[in-house]
Design an enzyme around this catalytic site. Structure first.
Site, PDB file in Angstrom:
ATOM      1  N   ASP A  49       9.084   5.491  -7.158  1.00 54.09           N
ATOM      2  CA  ASP A  49       9.802   5.398  -6.022  1.00 54.09           C
ATOM      3  C   ASP A  49      11.153   4.403  -6.335  1.00 54.09           C
ATOM      4  O   ASP A  49      12.264   4.703  -6.040  1.00 54.09           O
ATOM      5  CB  ASP A  49       9.199   4.656  -4.783  1.00 54.09           C
ATOM      6  CG  ASP A  49       8.161   5.911  -4.258  1.00 54.09           C
ATOM      7  OD1 ASP A  49       8.422   7.124  -4.660  1.00 54.09           O
ATOM      8  OD2 ASP A  49       7.059   5.395  -3.857  1.00 54.09           O
TER       9      ASP A  49
ATOM     10  N   SER B 104       0.902  -1.329  -0.181  1.00 51.14           N
ATOM     11  CA  SER B 104      -0.039  -0.098   0.098  1.00 51.14           C
ATOM     12  C   SER B 104       0.752   1.311  -0.105  1.00 51.14           C
ATOM     13  O   SER B 104       1.643   1.355   0.917  1.00 51.14           O
ATOM     14  CB  SER B 104      -0.965  -0.137   1.336  1.00 51.14           C
ATOM     15  OG  SER B 104      -0.950   1.094   1.932  1.00 51.14           O
ATOM     16  N   LYS B 105       0.903   2.161  -1.024  1.00 49.07           N
ATOM     17  CA  LYS B 105       1.252   3.350  -0.963  1.00 49.07           C
ATOM     18  C   LYS B 105       1.197   4.012  -0.017  1.00 49.07           C
ATOM     19  O   LYS B 105       2.076   4.854   0.464  1.00 49.07           O
ATOM     20  CB  LYS B 105       0.954   3.924  -2.387  1.00 49.07           C
ATOM     21  CG  LYS B 105       1.301   5.466  -2.733  1.00 49.07           C
ATOM     22  CD  LYS B 105       2.705   5.416  -3.163  1.00 49.07           C
ATOM     23  CE  LYS B 105       3.319   6.802  -3.413  1.00 49.07           C
ATOM     24  NZ  LYS B 105       4.864   6.922  -3.377  1.00 49.07           N
ATOM     25  N   ARG B 106       0.006   4.209   0.371  1.00 48.87           N
ATOM     26  CA  ARG B 106      -0.171   4.968   1.918  1.00 48.87           C
ATOM     27  C   ARG B 106       0.377   4.519   2.823  1.00 48.87           C
ATOM     28  O   ARG B 106       0.696   5.330   3.711  1.00 48.87           O
ATOM     29  CB  ARG B 106      -1.893   4.832   1.992  1.00 48.87           C
ATOM     30  CG  ARG B 106      -2.626   6.211   2.504  1.00 48.87           C
ATOM     31  CD  ARG B 106      -3.994   6.168   2.092  1.00 48.87           C
ATOM     32  NE  ARG B 106      -4.734   4.993   2.159  1.00 48.87           N
ATOM     33  CZ  ARG B 106      -5.470   4.396   3.177  1.00 48.87           C
ATOM     34  NH1 ARG B 106      -5.560   5.011   4.453  1.00 48.87           N
ATOM     35  NH2 ARG B 106      -5.852   3.072   3.073  1.00 48.87           N
TER      36      ARG B 106
END
Ligand code: GLU
Length: 482
Positions: free
Chosen positions: A262, A252-254
């Site tokens: 990235d 999850s990026k969050r």
């Protein structure tokens, strides 16, 4: 029938690893069968729009080599390929469903909908619409429309029976129709929901294979009921298990997991990322793990897809990245390494190409370059403990006598290059009747001040040049004499 797949990202501003994998598999399914791969931008969630996000998708596709045959920026026979430009298309289809008795107008207010959630024992999340408006007579509906009452259009699910489909990855999926919610197809603002638009778009674009995350698995029966209502053929579904951070958490990026950008910023190569991602849920069946995109196109089959979730293993990617760098044509590697070398060694006149040759075989990511080459610019402060090395059979005492012996030999050397340094040092090893490592390790250590270095004594001495090498050896001697 020609295979047609589509990648339908929402422009969120970055490319999730899972999304890129979806794109890759869509591409491979099409290309491995001589089909077409289409890019469709799903930008109807205007609240989530991010400036420049669509360009980032184009750029990612270009960089990764996932060239599409049709898309917003290149056109095609089934456009527009940007969902927000297709807004005029959907209402007529929704009305067609109403005529067929498969959808209906709903005039319920927000307040009313909230109140059914509250009275539903299972809690809001499971609250199904109670079909209040399904019982409106055609006259009442018309009167409401004439009065300009806001409305949505809902899909009418069958009351009985089951809906089944066979997913390529998950196999046979069956749901009881009675469990399905009469989902909204057209919103009060006249725009379609994602659930409606994707079906219409996939049909109009003649998509044969829909690849998407397994979170859509439970919505698929509803989509199939729409296809059935229109009398259209549903596509083949390929649902993919989530890419995981560990056994229990989705990537999850969050939560700080890395996006494609990235990874690029961290010095990973596009080719290595694509190769690694291909194996996150697909297995070629043999032991080979290194595949170019071209090879993947040749070898990919849907049978190799797995329903067990894969864990994103950065160590494995790092290994793969180093394999790609090793195998890379030197000029290509140099083009990638040069900017980082220039930055790290700014103000020196060191031969960057020679340094790059040493780096290519032992680099994990491009971002390792600055730390690995810093000693060329400036000898770091180091502890004499570095001179002790069990395998090289050296210790501080041996190191001191080796450096003291090496200094005059190197001082005398006129022609300064790897070969001449090699010959001079090896002659000295013979003369002193010691092991190679007992001379080479101390020299390497004095030249780098590091426990490990790209390149050994001769390469480092050659690159540093005579004057600087002698200076560093003298410094080593002084340190060891203390
Ligand atoms: N726009 C959707 C997403 O990004 C696409 C899902 C699909 O492939 O249908 O999740």
């Amino acid at each position: 029938m020609e295979v047609r797949t589509r990648f339908a990202p929402s422009p969120t501003g970055y490319m999730h690893i899972g999304n890129l994998r979806t794109a890759l598999y869509e591409y491979l399914i099409a290309k491995s069968q001589g089909g077409k791969f289409i890019l469709r931008i799903e930008d109807t969630d205007q609240g989530r729009l991010v400036e420049g996000a669509t360009d980032l998708i184009y750029r990612t596709m270009e960089m990764t080599g996932l060239h599409y045959d049709e898309g917003p920026d290149i056109g095609g026979d089934f456009g527009p390929y940007i969902q927000s430009q297709r807004m005029g298309i959907y209402m007529d289809y929704a009305k067609e469903l109403i005529e067929k008795g498969k959808a209906y107008y709903c005039f319920c207010t927000k307040e009313r909908l909230e109140s059914i959630k509250e009275t539903n024992e299972e809690g809001a999340a499971f609250a199904k619409y109670d079909r209040h408006c399904l019982s409106l007579s055609p006259e009442q509906v018309q009167a409401n429309l004439n009065a300009g009452m806001p409305y949505v259009i809902r899909q009418k699910m069958p009351d009985t029976g089951t809906t089944s489909f066979t997913d390529v990855v998950y196999g046979e999926i069956t749901v009881n129709n009675a469990e399905l919610d009469d989902q909204i197809l057209m919103k009060a603002d006249g725009f379609p929901t994602y659930n409606f638009a994707n079906v219409i778009d996939d049909h109009l674009m003649q998509i044969t294979h829909v690849v998407r995350g397994s979170e859509y698995l439970s919505s698929t029966p509803k989509y199939n009921l729409l296809y059935e209502a229109f009398g259209w053929e549903a596509p083949t579904y390929v649902h993919l298990p989530a890419v995981m951070r560990d056994a229990h958490h989705k990537l999850s990026k969050r939560h700080g997991d890395k996006s494609f950008e990235d990874l690029l910023n961290e010095g990973y190569l596009v080719e290595a990322i694509v190769n690694y991602i291909a194996l996150l849920g697909w297995s070629p069946g043999g032991t080979t793990e290194i595949f170019s995109l071209k090879e993947l196109e040749e070898q990919f089959t849907m049978e190799g897809l797995s329903k067990s979730p894969s864990i994103f293993d950065i160590k494995k990617l790092t290994w793969m990245n180093s394999e790609y760098m090793k195998a890379m044509d030197f000029d290509k590697f140099y083009a990638l390494a040069e900017p980082k070398l220039k930055e790290a060694l700014d103000g020196t006149d060191l031969d960057l190409k020679k340094i790059a040759v040493l780096l290519q075989k032992r680099l994990e990511t491009l971002n390792d370059i600055p730390a690995l080459v810093a000693f060329f610019k400036e000898l770091p402060a180091y502890s004499t403990e570095l001179y002790t090395h069990k395998k090289m059979k050296t210790n501080e005492e041996i190191a001191l006598s080796s450096l003291e012996a090496a200094l005059p030999v190197l001082e005398k050397l006129e022609n300064w290059n790897t070969d001449s340094i090699h010959d001079a040092l090896m002659d000295l090893v013979k003369e002193l009747e010691i092991k190679n490592g007992q001379l080479l390790w101390p020299v390497r250590t004095a030249l780098s001040g590091e426990p490990t270095s790209p390149g050994g004594a001769m390469e480092l001495a050659d690159i540093l040049g005579k004057e600087e090498s002698l200076r560093r050896i003298k410094e080593g001697i002084a340190l060891l004499q203390k």
